[in-house]
Design a protein around this motif. Structure first.
Motif, PDB file in Angstrom:
ATOM      1  N   SER A  91     -23.725 -12.834  15.251  1.00 11.13           N
ATOM      2  CA  SER A  91     -22.830 -13.906  15.701  1.00 11.13           C
ATOM      3  C   SER A  91     -22.519 -14.902  14.597  1.00 11.13           C
ATOM      4  N   ASP A  92     -23.395 -14.992  13.557  1.00 10.15           N
ATOM      5  CA  ASP A  92     -23.116 -15.913  12.456  1.00 10.15           C
ATOM      6  C   ASP A  92     -22.162 -15.325  11.426  1.00 10.15           C
ATOM      7  N   THR A  93     -21.889 -14.029  11.536  1.00  7.64           N
ATOM      8  CA  THR A  93     -21.067 -13.383  10.510  1.00  7.64           C
ATOM      9  C   THR A  93     -19.619 -13.849  10.621  1.00  7.64           C
ATOM     10  N   ARG A  94     -19.088 -14.259   9.475  1.00  5.37           N
ATOM     11  CA  ARG A  94     -17.690 -14.718   9.447  1.00  5.37           C
ATOM     12  C   ARG A  94     -16.800 -13.789   8.628  1.00  5.37           C
ATOM     13  N   LEU A  95     -17.453 -12.992   7.740  1.00  6.26           N
ATOM     14  CA  LEU A  95     -16.677 -12.155   6.815  1.00  6.26           C
ATOM     15  C   LEU A  95     -17.534 -10.948   6.445  1.00  6.26           C
ATOM     16  N   ILE A  96     -16.888  -9.783   6.389  1.00  2.00           N
ATOM     17  CA  ILE A  96     -17.545  -8.618   5.800  1.00  2.00           C
ATOM     18  C   ILE A  96     -17.062  -8.536   4.346  1.00  2.00           C
ATOM     19  N   GLY A  97     -18.014  -8.698   3.430  1.00  2.50           N
ATOM     20  CA  GLY A  97     -17.671  -8.656   2.012  1.00  2.50           C
ATOM     21  C   GLY A  97     -18.040  -7.304   1.429  1.00  2.50           C
ATOM     22  N   VAL A  98     -17.168  -6.770   0.594  1.00  4.28           N
ATOM     23  CA  VAL A  98     -17.418  -5.457  -0.010  1.00  4.28           C
ATOM     24  C   VAL A  98     -17.256  -5.567  -1.523  1.00  4.28           C
ATOM     25  N   ASP A  99     -18.292  -5.152  -2.232  1.00  7.22           N
ATOM     26  CA  ASP A  99     -18.246  -5.085  -3.697  1.00  7.22           C
ATOM     27  C   ASP A  99     -18.254  -3.603  -4.061  1.00  7.22           C
ATOM     28  N   VAL A 116     -12.300  -8.229   6.540  1.00 13.44           N
ATOM     29  CA  VAL A 116     -13.008  -7.490   5.498  1.00 13.44           C
ATOM     30  C   VAL A 116     -12.306  -7.773   4.172  1.00 13.44           C
ATOM     31  N   LEU A 117     -13.093  -8.231   3.176  1.00 14.54           N
ATOM     32  CA  LEU A 117     -12.515  -8.538   1.876  1.00 14.54           C
ATOM     33  C   LEU A 117     -13.259  -7.740   0.801  1.00 14.54           C
ATOM     34  N   VAL A 118     -12.497  -7.020  -0.004  1.00 16.25           N
ATOM     35  CA  VAL A 118     -13.061  -6.069  -0.961  1.00 16.25           C
ATOM     36  C   VAL A 118     -12.727  -6.499  -2.386  1.00 16.25           C
ATOM     37  N   SER A 119     -13.740  -6.552  -3.249  1.00 14.01           N
ATOM     38  CA  SER A 119     -13.476  -6.769  -4.673  1.00 14.01           C
ATOM     39  C   SER A 119     -13.936  -5.554  -5.466  1.00 14.01           C
ATOM     40  N   GLY A 120     -13.488  -5.451  -6.703  1.00  7.25           N
ATOM     41  CA  GLY A 120     -13.957  -4.381  -7.585  1.00  7.25           C
ATOM     42  C   GLY A 120     -12.957  -3.255  -7.742  1.00  7.25           C
ATOM     43  N   MET A 121     -13.496  -2.059  -7.962  1.00  9.46           N
ATOM     44  CA  MET A 121     -12.679  -0.932  -8.394  1.00  9.46           C
ATOM     45  C   MET A 121     -11.913  -0.236  -7.271  1.00  9.46           C
ATOM     46  N   ALA A 122     -12.104  -0.673  -6.015  1.00  7.67           N
ATOM     47  CA  ALA A 122     -11.291  -0.123  -4.932  1.00  7.67           C
ATOM     48  C   ALA A 122      -9.809  -0.404  -5.182  1.00  7.67           C
ATOM     49  N   GLY A 123      -9.525  -1.456  -5.979  1.00  6.14           N
ATOM     50  CA  GLY A 123      -8.143  -1.808  -6.272  1.00  6.14           C
ATOM     51  C   GLY A 123      -7.602  -1.182  -7.549  1.00  6.14           C
ATOM     52  N   ALA A 124      -8.394  -0.295  -8.175  1.00  7.20           N
ATOM     53  CA  ALA A 124      -7.931   0.336  -9.427  1.00  7.20           C
ATOM     54  C   ALA A 124      -6.912   1.433  -9.133  1.00  7.20           C
ATOM     55  N   ARG A 125      -6.190   1.827 -10.172  1.00  6.03           N
ATOM     56  CA  ARG A 125      -5.192   2.884 -10.046  1.00  6.03           C
ATOM     57  C   ARG A 125      -5.846   4.169  -9.543  1.00  6.03           C
ATOM     58  N   GLY A 126      -5.228   4.773  -8.529  1.00  2.71           N
ATOM     59  CA  GLY A 126      -5.740   6.045  -8.012  1.00  2.71           C
ATOM     60  C   GLY A 126      -6.887   5.878  -7.036  1.00  2.71           C
ATOM     61  N   ARG A 127      -7.214   4.613  -6.663  1.00  5.10           N
ATOM     62  CA  ARG A 127      -8.314   4.405  -5.705  1.00  5.10           C
ATOM     63  C   ARG A 127      -7.729   4.011  -4.345  1.00  5.10           C
ATOM     64  N   TRP A 128      -8.355   3.056  -3.653  1.00  3.99           N
ATOM     65  CA  TRP A 128      -7.926   2.819  -2.271  1.00  3.99           C
ATOM     66  C   TRP A 128      -6.470   2.349  -2.213  1.00  3.99           C
ATOM     67  N   ARG A 129      -6.204   1.292  -2.950  1.00  3.33           N
ATOM     68  CA  ARG A 129      -4.828   0.821  -3.097  1.00  3.33           C
ATOM     69  C   ARG A 129      -4.733   0.145  -4.447  1.00  3.33           C
ATOM     70  N   GLU A 130      -3.785   0.552  -5.268  1.00  2.00           N
ATOM     71  CA  GLU A 130      -3.716  -0.069  -6.593  1.00  2.00           C
ATOM     72  C   GLU A 130      -3.214  -1.499  -6.481  1.00  2.00           C
ATOM     73  N   MET A 131      -4.007  -2.422  -7.002  1.00  2.00           N
ATOM     74  CA  MET A 131      -3.656  -3.836  -7.001  1.00  2.00           C
ATOM     75  C   MET A 131      -3.325  -4.232  -8.429  1.00  2.00           C
ATOM     76  N   ALA A 132      -2.147  -4.769  -8.633  1.00  2.00           N
ATOM     77  CA  ALA A 132      -1.761  -5.207  -9.983  1.00  2.00           C
ATOM     78  C   ALA A 132      -2.717  -6.298 -10.467  1.00  2.00           C
ATOM     79  N   TYR A 133      -2.882  -6.381 -11.774  1.00  2.00           N
ATOM     80  CA  TYR A 133      -3.714  -7.441 -12.347  1.00  2.00           C
ATOM     81  C   TYR A 133      -2.960  -8.759 -12.349  1.00  2.00           C
TER      82      TYR A 133
END
Lengths: 295, 295
Positions: free
Chosen positions: B2-10, B63-80
């Motif tokens: 019940s205290d959880t406000r965010l699922i963080g993913v590294d 759910v908020l994800v940081s790291g290589m999930a945003g790299a080219r060819g991964r989950w979704r490419e995120m521009a720098y």
């Protein structure tokens, strides 16, 4: 055989070359063998030399050996001579292994700073003295361990070793940069871009990451990345020696590699660069040391 | 829950960490998995996340994800995002992969020079914003690819990547220096000697040969040579950043490695150095970005 005055031996870590040398240092004939000094125990050198060139050794000819045969744990350990070192210094320090009194080994040369050993060379010193080196020149021997050797007044005054060739292979094989990487020698522009990056943007451990970034940015294809990496590493050598770019440079080594170094040197502002034949330089250097021994 | 406000993913290259994050950024619980982003195709990310933390994702939590999930060819490419970049910039650029609209991915950050991409980071930017960074600080994330990130006014103003960890492994495995080499962490003096050598004697491709010369001279034992080599490579980083040695430094990463960096930084004249918890920084950074998104 009647013109032969000296049997010259260039015993590298991974290769052996035996030469019949005429008066003046010209090579009359030569033989190579893959049994380099790196893999031989002290008591194997004599028999390997007999196997490779025993028919040349039967006539009481002097035998002079340069290179790794004089390293610790090899045929006979020869102490390094300190810089500055000339032909006469090398000649006065040659010595024979216990099992072959007709053989003499040329010592290596070392840089000492404040009495502490700083850098070492075995083999290239003999090549330097086989060149007709102008004063205040730099002799560059590219390869696994690149040597930049400075000369003055006919002597070696100092030098620096860069682990360029070995690092290139280790980076290509052992890091993410090597994925999909081909062979160098296909893209002169990528090579030049690597050299220029290293010249303007040290240190090389950071510049290396640009192999990846250039790829991400679409400016470097996998097919060209080996040339770019080679440019970075050779460029780091040039950058470190750029204070000498008013000096004449003589490159000795494999020709394709020497051409790459010549291109990198030009980008670093070195304007007087020539490529010399390494085998001929070794033979002539051995001859000159032999002459000085005999005097 | 019940205290959880965010699922963080590294989501790193070789590891995944999922966290339940409370108001303010504290970690309530976390799970790790070896399925790093480096080995996953785009359509595998969602199912891996479900497997690892599906029971946490059922309650409509963001759910908020940081790291290589945003790299080219991964989950979704995120521009720098270009530097300077702050929390608000990152928050305004998060985006969702097509197959998971409840998930947001944090973009990486890049250094551009004259419009050209020069360096990139994915993941460390989120850690930086989880720290309470003083102005004009340097955040150092040592490791495979070490990052030196400069901050000012609450934003990342620039950074530099050094391939230190990967080079150390490649040199040990693929060059003559690695013969008989043990593991680092046994000889602090040898480490310090390596750092000092790198500080006074660039470039590192030449300084590396001193591993061999120090051994030849009897000043470095095989057992200590890994520490000396590590000192050389980390010292090359410090030498390249020594102009920042008036700034406070925050180290984030594995503690033993951070301690080695702290020792090297001290030798480079950095006097204000502290070590921060990387996992806590990631969670807090994700929380702050989430807060800024929600605003």
């Amino acid at each position: 055989m009647s013109d032969t005055r000296l049997i010259g031996v260039d015993w590298g870590t991974s290769n052996l070359r035996v030469m019949r040398i005429a008066e003046g240092g010209a090579v009359l004939d030569s033989r190579s063998d893959p049994r380099g000094a790196g893999g031989l125990a002290p008591d194997h050198f004599h028999s390997v030399l007999q196997e490779v060139a025993g028919d040349w050794l039967t006539q009481g000819l002097p035998v002079l050996v340069s290179g790794m045969a004089g390293a610790r744990g090899r045929w006979r350990e020869m102490a390094y001579l300190p810089c500055p070192a000339g032909v006469a210094d090398l000649a006065s320090a040659v010595a024979s292994p216990d099992d072959a009194p007709h053989v003499s080994i040329v010592p290596g040369v070392a840089v000492f700073e404040d009495g502490f050993l700083q850098d070492v060379v075995r083999g290239e010193e003999t090549q330097v003295f086989g060149l007709d080196v102008q004063d205040d020149a730099v002799v560059v021997g590219p390869g696994t361990h690149s040597k930049w050797i400075r000369t003055a007044g006919g002597r070696i005054t100092g030098f620096r070793t860069f682990m360029t060739g070995e690092l290139f292979a280790a980076i290509r094989k052992g890091t993410i940069l090597g994925a999909d990487m081909g062979d160098p020698g296909v893209d002169d522009e990528a090579f030049a871009a690597g050299v220029q990056r290293a010249l303007r943007d040290p240190p090389v451990t950071a510049a290396l990451f640009s192999v990846r970034v250039e790829g991400l940015a679409g400016r470097l294809s996998p097919a060209s990345s080996a040339d770019y990496l080679s440019g970075l590493l050779i460029g780091a050598e040039v950058a470190a020696q750029v204070d000498a770019n008013h000096r004449p440079v003589i490159l000795i080594g494999a020709e394709a590699l020497c051409r790459r170094y010549a291109a990198a040197l030009a980008l670093g502002g070195f304007h007087d660069v020539r490529i010399a034949d390494g085998a001929a330089a070794t033979a002539k250097g051995l001859w000159r040391i032999h002459e000085a021994v005999s005097r």
